[in-house]
Design an enzyme around this catalytic site. Structure first.
Site, PDB file in Angstrom:
ATOM      1  N   TYR A  76       0.849  -1.192   0.000  1.00 25.06           N
ATOM      2  CA  TYR A  76       0.000   0.000   0.000  1.00 25.06           C
ATOM      3  C   TYR A  76       0.881   1.236   0.000  1.00 25.06           C
ATOM      4  O   TYR A  76       1.810   1.352   0.802  1.00 25.06           O
ATOM      5  CB  TYR A  76      -0.911  -0.008   1.231  1.00 25.06           C
ATOM      6  CG  TYR A  76      -1.527   1.335   1.542  1.00 25.06           C
ATOM      7  CD1 TYR A  76      -2.384   1.961   0.635  1.00 25.06           C
ATOM      8  CD2 TYR A  76      -1.248   1.985   2.734  1.00 25.06           C
ATOM      9  CE1 TYR A  76      -2.935   3.197   0.911  1.00 25.06           C
ATOM     10  CE2 TYR A  76      -1.808   3.224   3.034  1.00 25.06           C
ATOM     11  CZ  TYR A  76      -2.646   3.822   2.117  1.00 25.06           C
ATOM     12  OH  TYR A  76      -3.193   5.052   2.388  1.00 25.06           O
ATOM     13  N   SER A  77       0.612   2.162  -0.920  1.00 27.32           N
ATOM     14  CA  SER A  77       1.353   3.416  -1.012  1.00 27.32           C
ATOM     15  C   SER A  77       2.853   3.121  -1.165  1.00 27.32           C
ATOM     16  O   SER A  77       3.240   2.311  -2.005  1.00 27.32           O
ATOM     17  CB  SER A  77       1.053   4.282   0.204  1.00 27.32           C
ATOM     18  OG  SER A  77       1.523   5.598   0.024  1.00 27.32           O
ATOM     19  N   LEU A  78       3.694   3.735  -0.346  1.00 24.31           N
ATOM     20  CA  LEU A  78       5.138   3.486  -0.430  1.00 24.31           C
ATOM     21  C   LEU A  78       5.453   2.016  -0.255  1.00 24.31           C
ATOM     22  O   LEU A  78       6.463   1.513  -0.768  1.00 24.31           O
ATOM     23  CB  LEU A  78       5.868   4.308   0.633  1.00 24.31           C
ATOM     24  CG  LEU A  78       7.389   4.164   0.673  1.00 24.31           C
ATOM     25  CD1 LEU A  78       8.024   4.857  -0.525  1.00 24.31           C
ATOM     26  CD2 LEU A  78       7.958   4.725   1.975  1.00 24.31           C
ATOM     27  N   PHE A 111      -1.778  -0.966  -3.988  1.00 23.84           N
ATOM     28  CA  PHE A 111      -2.892  -0.038  -3.847  1.00 23.84           C
ATOM     29  C   PHE A 111      -2.323   1.371  -3.689  1.00 23.84           C
ATOM     30  O   PHE A 111      -1.606   1.648  -2.724  1.00 23.84           O
ATOM     31  CB  PHE A 111      -3.738  -0.381  -2.619  1.00 23.84           C
ATOM     32  CG  PHE A 111      -4.429  -1.723  -2.688  1.00 23.84           C
ATOM     33  CD1 PHE A 111      -5.685  -1.851  -3.253  1.00 23.84           C
ATOM     34  CD2 PHE A 111      -3.807  -2.854  -2.174  1.00 23.84           C
ATOM     35  CE1 PHE A 111      -6.317  -3.085  -3.318  1.00 23.84           C
ATOM     36  CE2 PHE A 111      -4.428  -4.096  -2.224  1.00 23.84           C
ATOM     37  CZ  PHE A 111      -5.693  -4.215  -2.807  1.00 23.84           C
ATOM     38  N   SER A 171       0.112   3.009  -5.033  1.00 20.52           N
ATOM     39  CA  SER A 171       1.575   3.077  -4.879  1.00 20.52           C
ATOM     40  C   SER A 171       2.191   3.977  -5.948  1.00 20.52           C
ATOM     41  O   SER A 171       1.906   3.804  -7.134  1.00 20.52           O
ATOM     42  CB  SER A 171       2.191   1.678  -4.970  1.00 20.52           C
ATOM     43  OG  SER A 171       1.853   0.907  -3.842  1.00 20.52           O
TER      44      SER A 171
END
Length: 477
Positions: A98-100, A129, A131
């Site tokens: 997720y993200s980073l 998600f 990212s």
């Protein structure tokens, strides 16, 4: 969530499939509570082991994607060895970021691949998600944007420099994200081994990671959301966008409708003036506090990095400092930033840029791939279908190179003013093949958190549709 975290600590399970969840910048395992809980409700302990990575949490995420990747890889290896000692050997591996965390997961995967784990394990699912695969450099020109990219990058220690593409990764003399997407790197080799490669990207209101970077795209068809009708996948309306037929341009509004919209916008602005007045006082104060805290955290981050490099952080450094290239081995914000990013409108390349791009490094600008925009990238048949005619025509009013978005109506959108490294990243990642799903979060203005239901909050229930789609349609046990 707590049950998911205990998965590796109880010894009566026979599942041979391990799924690893990796959170984002400033994150911690609690951010992935809904994902972990829903995974466990869908797949019992006899079918799936779940590891929510926790050794790269909170301020530790400042320390760089590479250090985070080494920590996560080490955590995974420890889990695999622990399960083996309990008589529960793992045969399948899935990674979710997720993200980073999506970038940290890609780095960790490369390390595991280089150490031979992918010869022992079957890589099954890789999912991200929201990212920022292309970093968070703002696609705008001019000295102000250049200054912002430098300032933003240096406020978040190593991770910030890497996300803003102003770092030089070790001896490569290139940004880490560029190395992460190099076709000859261990990272791309690892990514290509996964059976299912999927991403979910917000089309609006993602103040942390804009659409172009989370969707790995040269264009943004959703920049003017009011001018289009969005089409959705049946059964997942109105959240999951149909990537094969994503949009339909609205008919031009008559003058009265345009006037009504302007009037309504003006009223909204006037109604918010007290809030704006308050923000003019609070934002400078908050920014000062943020910068002071960032400075402190950056100093602490540099101290941790020095300990890590010296091998005093509990990880055997030598086992992860391996050649990054396979075929040609080479010398081996949310907070204050969100409001700035959310207020920026992207700029586009001009025809002169396209004509000037004569080197291979810039070729990505002039050779658009069919997978950019809003479409999936795992079908060679689609590439054949989208080839331009031998004598393509372009309207005389065109001011930027155009890329066609796949649909019956073949809408064209101008190319974003990305960097040469970002164009190369897009081509390399698209060549691997990633199935892409645009996500339309309506009910909240912070879609970055809502996409995975990062916390239980009003309006975040649309993120539950995203997770349901992933588990029902894309996740293989």
């Amino acid at each position: 969530m707590e049950e998911a975290e205990r998965t590796l600590n109880q010894g009566q399970r026979k599942a041979d499939h391990l799924c690893v969840l990796v959170h984002g910048l400033w994150g911690n395992p609690k951010h992935l509570s809904y994902l972990a809980t829903t995974l466990r409700e869908t797949y019992p302990e006899e079918e799936l082991q779940i590891l929510v990575a926790k050794r790269n949490s909170d301020s530790f995420t400042y320390d760089g994607i590479d250090l985070g990747g080494e920590r996560v890889a080490h955590e995974i290896e420890d889990a695999l060895e622990e399960l083996a000692r309990k008589g529960q050997p793992i045969k399948k591996l899935s990674m979710v970021g997720y993200s980073l965390g999506g970038l940290v997961a890609r780095y960790a995967m490369g390390l595991l691949y280089s150490k031979g784990w992918f010869d022992k394990l079957e890589p099954v699912n890789f999912t991200t998600f929201a990212s920022p695969h292309l970093g968070v450099r703002t696609p705008r020109r001019g000295y102000q944007s250049h200054l912002w990219n430098i300032l933003g990058g240096n406020t978040l220690s190593s991770s910030g420099r890497q996300l803003f593409l102003i770092d030089q990764f070790r001896d490569t003399k290139r940004p880490l994200l560029s190395v992460l997407a190099d076709p000859n790197s261990i990272f791309i080799k690892a990514l290509a081994r996964f059976k299912h490669r999927v991403l979910y990207a917000n089309i609006v209101n993602d103040r942390s990671a804009p659409y172009y970077t989370t969707y790995i795209s040269k264009v943004d068809p959703f920049d003017d959301i009011e001018s289009i009708d969005v089409r959705y996948l049946k059964g997942y309306e109105p959240v999951i966008v149909d990537a094969n037929e994503p949009i339909e341009l609205k008919e031009q509004k008559d003058t009265s409708q345009i006037y009504a919209r302007v009037l309504n916008t003006s009223r909204n602005f006037i109604s918010r003036l007290p809030l704006f007045a308050l923000l003019t006082v609070l934002v400078p104060v908050g920014s000062v506090v943020f910068l002071i805290n960032s400075g402190v955290q950056s100093i602490r981050s540099q101290q941790r990095i020095r300990l890590h490099e010296a091998g005093k952080a509990g990880i055997g450094l030598g086992s992860y400092r391996i050649p990054l290239m396979v075929e040609n081995a080479r010398s081996a914000v949310e907070g204050a930033f969100e409001n700035y990013t959310a207020g920026q409108h992207p700029e586009y390349l001009h025809d002169s840029d396209e004509e000037a791009a004569g080197s291979d490094e810039h070729q990505a600008i002039t050779t658009p791939r069919p997978s950019n925009g809003v479409a999936t990238t795992d079908s060679s048949a689609d590439e054949e279908e989208e080839k331009p005619s031998e004598s393509p025509s372009r309207p005389s009013t065109t001011t930027a190179p155009l890329i066609r978005v796949r649909s019956r109506h073949h809408h064209e959108f101008p190319t974003l003013a990305l960097s040469p490294e970002q164009f190369s990243m897009i081509d390399a990642l698209d060549a691997v093949g990633i199935k892409k799903y645009p996500v339309h979060i309506h009910k909240v203005g912070h879609s970055h958190a809502a996409i995975i239901v990062r916390r239980q909050a009003k309006g975040f229930e649309e993120g539950k549709v995203v997770v349901k789609h992933w588990l029902d349609e894309e996740f293989e046990i």
